[in-house]
Design an enzyme around this catalytic site. Sequence first.
Site, PDB file in Angstrom:
ATOM      1  N   SER A 152       3.213   5.066  -1.987  1.00  7.77           N
ATOM      2  CA  SER A 152       3.266   5.485  -0.598  1.00  7.77           C
ATOM      3  C   SER A 152       3.200   4.253   0.303  1.00  7.77           C
ATOM      4  O   SER A 152       3.474   3.138  -0.151  1.00  7.77           O
ATOM      5  CB  SER A 152       2.129   6.470  -0.304  1.00  7.77           C
ATOM      6  OG  SER A 152       2.320   7.107   0.935  1.00  7.77           O
ATOM      7  N   ASN A 153       2.856   4.411   1.561  1.00  2.00           N
ATOM      8  CA  ASN A 153       2.797   3.285   2.495  1.00  2.00           C
ATOM      9  C   ASN A 153       1.731   3.558   3.558  1.00  2.00           C
ATOM     10  O   ASN A 153       1.087   4.594   3.548  1.00  2.00           O
ATOM     11  CB  ASN A 153       4.182   3.044   3.117  1.00  2.00           C
ATOM     12  CG  ASN A 153       4.670   4.269   3.860  1.00  2.00           C
ATOM     13  OD1 ASN A 153       4.099   4.668   4.858  1.00  2.00           O
ATOM     14  ND2 ASN A 153       5.726   4.895   3.329  1.00  2.00           N
ATOM     15  N   ARG A 154       1.566   2.609   4.484  1.00  2.00           N
ATOM     16  CA  ARG A 154       0.453   2.648   5.439  1.00  2.00           C
ATOM     17  C   ARG A 154       0.721   3.477   6.685  1.00  2.00           C
ATOM     18  O   ARG A 154      -0.069   3.437   7.627  1.00  2.00           O
ATOM     19  CB  ARG A 154       0.112   1.232   5.895  1.00  2.00           C
ATOM     20  CG  ARG A 154      -0.450   0.356   4.822  1.00  2.00           C
ATOM     21  CD  ARG A 154      -0.847  -0.992   5.408  1.00  2.00           C
ATOM     22  NE  ARG A 154      -1.194  -1.936   4.368  1.00  2.00           N
ATOM     23  CZ  ARG A 154      -2.362  -1.942   3.743  1.00  2.00           C
ATOM     24  NH1 ARG A 154      -3.286  -1.067   4.081  1.00  2.00           N
ATOM     25  NH2 ARG A 154      -2.594  -2.816   2.792  1.00  2.00           N
ATOM     26  N   SER A 155       1.812   4.210   6.740  1.00  2.00           N
ATOM     27  CA  SER A 155       2.096   4.996   7.944  1.00  2.00           C
ATOM     28  C   SER A 155       0.977   6.007   8.205  1.00  2.00           C
ATOM     29  O   SER A 155       0.593   6.757   7.315  1.00  2.00           O
ATOM     30  CB  SER A 155       3.421   5.737   7.769  1.00  2.00           C
ATOM     31  OG  SER A 155       3.585   6.672   8.815  1.00  2.00           O
ATOM     32  N   ALA A 193       7.980   7.181   7.756  1.00  4.31           N
ATOM     33  CA  ALA A 193       8.139   6.021   6.878  1.00  4.31           C
ATOM     34  C   ALA A 193       8.440   6.565   5.480  1.00  4.31           C
ATOM     35  O   ALA A 193       7.543   6.806   4.674  1.00  4.31           O
ATOM     36  CB  ALA A 193       6.870   5.186   6.872  1.00  4.31           C
TER      37      ALA A 193
END
Length: 210
Positions: free
Chosen positions: A21-24, A88
């Site tokens: 996943s990512n930091r969004s 994102a």
Amino acid sequence: MHFLITAGPTREPLDPVRFLSNRSSGRMGYALAEAALAAGHAVTLVSGPVALPVPAGANRVRIETAREMFEAVRDAIGGCDVAIFCAAVADYRPVATAEHKLKKSGDRLVLELEPTEDILGSARSVFGFRGYLVGFAAETERLVEHAQGKLMRKGCDLMIANDVARPGIGFDSDENEVILCLPGGSTRALPRQSKKDLARELVAFIASAA
Ligand code: C5P
């Protein structure tokens, strides 16, 4: 008008308990949804996992993976006048998801990844969307040049570019500072401000242009 807004990250599972996943945080997309609702528009909010309350009056559709977001957008976009792609989305997902939790061994583990669906890139060509199309371009270098390229390739009416290499703005923060990139190459810089204030300005700009 009816706004479709995508927000937050996607999660691409490796096994039943792990994901890429990512930091969004979803804050920009949720602020846009609130601003659109406050301006009297209808909002469908297709959202990845975030820790934010549903904006009152929004039709929120919860998804986890890029494929689920693709399907939710495909099903909702036909009835919308404006589509803002703020999510994102993971660019790659594991080719295989293990049925059981992956076990640790002393060896190296190599993950094989495949591209996910390009949801924004599908809006015109696959979904046949003819409304006002807005993308976000999070870049760490040559911001406007990359954003203009995305604007053209994906058939957008507006690309909102932000420099995610700078601390205090963009990913997982309360403030943002963006440059609006328009077809034909013109740009307009908006000053650093809270995501809520920026969302109000963006919704007003988009509603008058759409
Ligand atoms: O990740 P990138 O900067 O290329 O994203 C540009 C735009 O495309 C964003 O608006 C994002 O929401 C959208 N996007 C998408 N589907 C993807 C990747 C990005 O809709 N698979």
